[in-house]
Design a protein around this motif. Structure first.
Motif, PDB file in Angstrom:
ATOM      1  N   SER A   1      -9.104 -18.238   6.704  1.00 50.09           N
ATOM      2  CA  SER A   1      -7.874 -19.105   7.236  1.00 50.09           C
ATOM      3  C   SER A   1      -8.014 -20.314   6.262  1.00 50.09           C
ATOM      4  CB  SER A   1      -8.428 -19.793   8.595  1.00 50.09           C
ATOM      5  OG  SER A   1      -9.720 -20.538   8.411  1.00 50.09           O
ATOM      6  N   ASN A   2      -8.440 -20.413   5.222  1.00 51.86           N
ATOM      7  CA  ASN A   2      -8.715 -21.463   4.387  1.00 51.86           C
ATOM      8  C   ASN A   2      -7.996 -21.201   3.019  1.00 51.86           C
ATOM      9  OD1 ASN A   2      -9.892 -24.187   3.943  1.00 51.86           O
ATOM     10  ND2 ASN A   2     -10.863 -23.259   2.391  1.00 51.86           N
ATOM     11  N   TYR A   3      -7.662 -19.849   2.664  1.00 51.66           N
ATOM     12  CA  TYR A   3      -7.120 -19.499   1.318  1.00 51.66           C
ATOM     13  C   TYR A   3      -6.656 -17.783   1.337  1.00 51.66           C
ATOM     14  CZ  TYR A   3      -6.040 -18.815  -3.337  1.00 51.66           C
ATOM     15  OH  TYR A   3      -5.190 -18.590  -4.675  1.00 51.66           O
ATOM     16  N   ALA A   4      -5.534 -17.786   1.144  1.00 47.51           N
ATOM     17  CA  ALA A   4      -4.908 -16.133   1.029  1.00 47.51           C
ATOM     18  C   ALA A   4      -4.946 -15.760  -0.498  1.00 47.51           C
ATOM     19  CB  ALA A   4      -3.764 -16.163   1.866  1.00 47.51           C
ATOM     20  N   ALA A   5      -5.633 -14.991  -0.641  1.00 50.75           N
ATOM     21  CA  ALA A   5      -5.693 -14.148  -2.044  1.00 50.75           C
ATOM     22  C   ALA A   5      -4.391 -13.404  -2.434  1.00 50.75           C
ATOM     23  CB  ALA A   5      -6.961 -13.301  -2.307  1.00 50.75           C
ATOM     24  N   ARG A   6      -3.905 -13.645  -3.663  1.00 55.65           N
ATOM     25  CA  ARG A   6      -2.544 -12.632  -3.900  1.00 55.65           C
ATOM     26  C   ARG A   6      -3.210 -11.652  -4.659  1.00 55.65           C
ATOM     27  NH1 ARG A   6       1.839 -16.311  -7.052  1.00 55.65           N
ATOM     28  NH2 ARG A   6       3.085 -14.254  -6.470  1.00 55.65           N
ATOM     29  N   VAL A   7      -3.527 -10.419  -3.848  1.00 54.40           N
ATOM     30  CA  VAL A   7      -3.973  -9.262  -4.214  1.00 54.40           C
ATOM     31  C   VAL A   7      -3.081  -8.103  -3.873  1.00 54.40           C
ATOM     32  CG1 VAL A   7      -6.332  -9.945  -4.776  1.00 54.40           C
ATOM     33  CG2 VAL A   7      -5.659  -9.242  -2.366  1.00 54.40           C
TER      34      VAL A   7
ATOM     35  N   ALA B   1      -4.882  -5.318 -17.355  1.00 54.67           N
ATOM     36  CA  ALA B   1      -3.765  -6.392 -17.340  1.00 54.67           C
ATOM     37  C   ALA B   1      -2.543  -6.149 -16.830  1.00 54.67           C
ATOM     38  CB  ALA B   1      -3.790  -7.340 -18.527  1.00 54.67           C
ATOM     39  N   PHE B   2      -1.966  -4.914 -17.300  1.00 56.75           N
ATOM     40  CA  PHE B   2      -0.747  -4.455 -16.850  1.00 56.75           C
ATOM     41  C   PHE B   2      -0.509  -4.171 -15.334  1.00 56.75           C
ATOM     42  CE2 PHE B   2       2.328  -0.841 -16.281  1.00 56.75           C
ATOM     43  CZ  PHE B   2       3.441  -1.352 -16.621  1.00 56.75           C
ATOM     44  N   LEU B   3      -1.476  -3.330 -14.923  1.00 56.99           N
ATOM     45  CA  LEU B   3      -1.513  -2.944 -13.528  1.00 56.99           C
ATOM     46  C   LEU B   3      -1.746  -4.196 -12.603  1.00 56.99           C
ATOM     47  CD1 LEU B   3      -3.607   0.096 -13.679  1.00 56.99           C
ATOM     48  CD2 LEU B   3      -1.149   0.078 -13.506  1.00 56.99           C
ATOM     49  N   LYS B   4      -2.359  -5.044 -12.846  1.00 54.72           N
ATOM     50  CA  LYS B   4      -2.810  -6.186 -12.154  1.00 54.72           C
ATOM     51  C   LYS B   4      -1.642  -7.091 -11.820  1.00 54.72           C
ATOM     52  CE  LYS B   4      -6.426  -9.860 -11.495  1.00 54.72           C
ATOM     53  NZ  LYS B   4      -7.550 -10.660 -11.991  1.00 54.72           N
ATOM     54  N   LYS B   5      -0.611  -7.171 -13.107  1.00 50.77           N
ATOM     55  CA  LYS B   5       0.581  -7.808 -13.159  1.00 50.77           C
ATOM     56  C   LYS B   5       1.585  -7.103 -12.310  1.00 50.77           C
ATOM     57  CE  LYS B   5       4.256  -9.570 -16.173  1.00 50.77           C
ATOM     58  NZ  LYS B   5       4.886  -9.675 -17.555  1.00 50.77           N
ATOM     59  N   TYR B   6       1.582  -5.794 -12.099  1.00 49.50           N
ATOM     60  CA  TYR B   6       2.839  -5.281 -11.408  1.00 49.50           C
ATOM     61  C   TYR B   6       2.307  -4.442 -10.156  1.00 49.50           C
ATOM     62  CZ  TYR B   6       5.557  -6.004 -15.575  1.00 49.50           C
ATOM     63  OH  TYR B   6       6.196  -6.364 -16.646  1.00 49.50           O
ATOM     64  N   VAL B   7       1.333  -4.046  -9.949  1.00 45.90           N
ATOM     65  CA  VAL B   7       0.946  -3.496  -8.687  1.00 45.90           C
ATOM     66  C   VAL B   7       1.035  -4.257  -7.624  1.00 45.90           C
ATOM     67  CG1 VAL B   7      -0.588  -1.787  -7.311  1.00 45.90           C
ATOM     68  CG2 VAL B   7      -0.261  -1.303  -9.794  1.00 45.90           C
ATOM     69  N   ILE B   8       1.822  -4.267  -6.328  1.00 46.76           N
ATOM     70  CA  ILE B   8       1.628  -4.747  -5.179  1.00 46.76           C
ATOM     71  C   ILE B   8       1.406  -4.183  -3.963  1.00 46.76           C
ATOM     72  CG2 ILE B   8       3.658  -6.351  -6.139  1.00 46.76           C
ATOM     73  CD1 ILE B   8       5.580  -4.808  -4.264  1.00 46.76           C
TER      74      ILE B   8
ATOM     75  N   ILE C   1      -3.495   8.782  -3.565  1.00 49.00           N
ATOM     76  CA  ILE C   1      -2.972   7.524  -3.687  1.00 49.00           C
ATOM     77  C   ILE C   1      -1.737   7.451  -4.175  1.00 49.00           C
ATOM     78  CG2 ILE C   1      -3.459   5.295  -5.002  1.00 49.00           C
ATOM     79  CD1 ILE C   1      -5.396   5.836  -3.004  1.00 49.00           C
ATOM     80  N   ASP C   2      -1.022   6.636  -3.600  1.00 44.89           N
ATOM     81  CA  ASP C   2       0.475   6.161  -4.077  1.00 44.89           C
ATOM     82  C   ASP C   2       0.606   4.880  -4.252  1.00 44.89           C
ATOM     83  OD1 ASP C   2       1.265   8.682  -3.380  1.00 44.89           O
ATOM     84  OD2 ASP C   2       2.441   8.303  -1.562  1.00 44.89           O
ATOM     85  N   PHE C   3       1.405   4.194  -4.967  1.00 46.15           N
ATOM     86  CA  PHE C   3       1.603   2.668  -5.173  1.00 46.15           C
ATOM     87  C   PHE C   3       2.629   2.381  -5.605  1.00 46.15           C
ATOM     88  CE2 PHE C   3       0.329   4.148  -9.515  1.00 46.15           C
ATOM     89  CZ  PHE C   3       0.798   3.508 -10.430  1.00 46.15           C
ATOM     90  N   LYS C   4       3.154   1.140  -5.326  1.00 44.60           N
ATOM     91  CA  LYS C   4       4.229   0.591  -5.741  1.00 44.60           C
ATOM     92  C   LYS C   4       4.240  -0.670  -6.571  1.00 44.60           C
ATOM     93  CE  LYS C   4       7.707   0.394  -2.521  1.00 44.60           C
ATOM     94  NZ  LYS C   4       8.407   0.174  -1.338  1.00 44.60           N
ATOM     95  N   ILE C   5       5.201  -0.819  -7.279  1.00 45.59           N
ATOM     96  CA  ILE C   5       5.197  -1.983  -8.462  1.00 45.59           C
ATOM     97  C   ILE C   5       6.251  -3.000  -8.013  1.00 45.59           C
ATOM     98  CG2 ILE C   5       4.280  -0.446 -10.238  1.00 45.59           C
ATOM     99  CD1 ILE C   5       6.867  -0.677 -11.562  1.00 45.59           C
ATOM    100  N   ARG C   6       5.844  -4.164  -8.775  1.00 43.91           N
ATOM    101  CA  ARG C   6       6.800  -5.369  -8.638  1.00 43.91           C
ATOM    102  C   ARG C   6       8.134  -5.096  -9.004  1.00 43.91           C
ATOM    103  NH1 ARG C   6       4.532  -9.766  -7.211  1.00 43.91           N
ATOM    104  NH2 ARG C   6       2.674  -9.166  -8.111  1.00 43.91           N
ATOM    105  N   LYS C   7       9.276  -5.618  -8.219  1.00 48.76           N
ATOM    106  CA  LYS C   7      10.631  -5.316  -8.712  1.00 48.76           C
ATOM    107  C   LYS C   7      11.181  -3.894  -8.965  1.00 48.76           C
ATOM    108  CE  LYS C   7      10.673  -9.942 -10.516  1.00 48.76           C
ATOM    109  NZ  LYS C   7      11.043 -10.812 -12.226  1.00 48.76           N
ATOM    110  N   SER C   8      10.661  -2.943  -8.183  1.00 46.05           N
ATOM    111  CA  SER C   8      11.085  -1.782  -8.402  1.00 46.05           C
ATOM    112  C   SER C   8      10.973  -1.102  -7.108  1.00 46.05           C
ATOM    113  CB  SER C   8      10.252  -0.975  -9.294  1.00 46.05           C
ATOM    114  OG  SER C   8      10.483  -1.408 -10.592  1.00 46.05           O
ATOM    115  N   ASP C   9      11.823  -0.095  -6.438  1.00 44.48           N
ATOM    116  CA  ASP C   9      11.776   0.456  -5.345  1.00 44.48           C
ATOM    117  C   ASP C   9      11.285   2.013  -5.346  1.00 44.48           C
ATOM    118  OD1 ASP C   9      13.118  -1.600  -4.174  1.00 44.48           O
ATOM    119  OD2 ASP C   9      15.186  -0.731  -4.632  1.00 44.48           O
ATOM    120  N   PHE C  10      11.041   2.622  -6.503  1.00 44.67           N
ATOM    121  CA  PHE C  10      10.195   3.763  -6.459  1.00 44.67           C
ATOM    122  C   PHE C  10       9.005   3.754  -6.142  1.00 44.67           C
ATOM    123  CE2 PHE C  10      10.196   2.330 -10.924  1.00 44.67           C
ATOM    124  CZ  PHE C  10       8.828   2.456 -11.200  1.00 44.67           C
ATOM    125  N   ILE C  11       8.368   4.925  -5.397  1.00 46.19           N
ATOM    126  CA  ILE C  11       7.108   5.284  -5.246  1.00 46.19           C
ATOM    127  C   ILE C  11       6.207   5.999  -6.434  1.00 46.19           C
ATOM    128  CG2 ILE C  11       5.539   6.276  -3.773  1.00 46.19           C
ATOM    129  CD1 ILE C  11       7.595   5.867  -1.256  1.00 46.19           C
TER     130      ILE C  11
END
Length: 227
Positions: A120-126, A152-159, A169-179
């Motif tokens: 309740s004190n802090y939310a991590a951006r992960v 570094a690349f994945l950490k920046k883009y994977v949301i 496993i599937d994943f999505k990246i920042r600013k893109s709609d594809f899976i």
């Protein structure tokens, strides 16, 4: 004279042993944000169902206090010290979250693959983790989240990370709609490199928005499905 010295020594030792413990000095080590507060740590410093500040130095069991602190799911490691003057110090290393599960229950996965409650004190951006996730079986999603955290690349883009019923496993990246369909974790490094090469080329050609699915499950090629 010797009797007097012995008496003074015994008197001094008795006073020191019965000295009440001072307010704990709590230090957080590492660079993490505070998921757990000083107030919460202080409340954990209890012995014989009483706060340590109400008790004489001689009866304080440091191992018992460390065990109480280390049992908290926010804490990775705790060490407790006490000085001859009765000053109690606690060094706290918090767990570090690398992904946040958001299914029927919400919690973090830390960098050791363990459960970590939300704060309740802090939310991590992960990255957000969805899909078929069981708290007692986090290994597959942890291994991919760890790969994301260490790159570094994945950490920046994977949301978002999805674990499917078959543990692919599937994943999505920042600013893109594809899976992105990763498949299993077999040849993971090769698949990640394939995705990076695809992304850079598609970004350069301005065609990232042309796709709805990027399939990495074949380690020698990237198969894309257009919208």
């Amino acid at each position: 004279m010797l009797l007097l010295i012995g008496f003074l020594f015994a008197f001094s030792k008795h006073r020191n042993d019965n000295r009440k413990v001072s307010k704990p000095n709590i230090e957080f080590v590492g660079e993490n944000k505070l998921f757990i507060t000083e107030a919460t740590v202080s409340k954990l410093l209890i012995q014989n169902q009483r706060p340590v500040t109400e008790q004489p130095k001689e009866i304080i069991d440091l191992n018992e206090l460390e065990t109480a602190l280390n049992s908290n799911p926010m804490i990775k490691k705790a060490e407790v010290f006490i000085s001859v003057n009765g000053e109690l110090s606690a060094e706290i290393e918090q767990k570090r979250p690398i992904a946040r599960v958001n299914t029927n229950a919400s919690y973090y996965i830390d960098d050791q693959g363990s459960y970590m409650p939300l704060s309740s004190n802090y939310a991590a951006r992960v990255p957000l983790v969805i899909g078929n996730i069981k708290k007692n079986d986090l290994e597959t999603v942890f291994q991919f989240a760890k790969a994301v955290d260490e790159d570094a690349f994945l950490k920046k883009y994977v949301i978002e990370i999805r674990q499917n019923d078959d543990k692919t496993i599937d994943f999505k990246i920042r600013k893109s709609d594809f899976i992105v369909h990763l498949g299993t974790l077999e040849k993971l490094e090769k698949k990640i490199n394939n995705f990076k090469a695809f992304y850079q080329k598609a970004l350069k050609d301005r065609i990232l928005n042309n796709y709805k699915l990027v399939n990495l499950k074949f380690d020698k090629q990237v198969i894309c499905t257009k919208i």
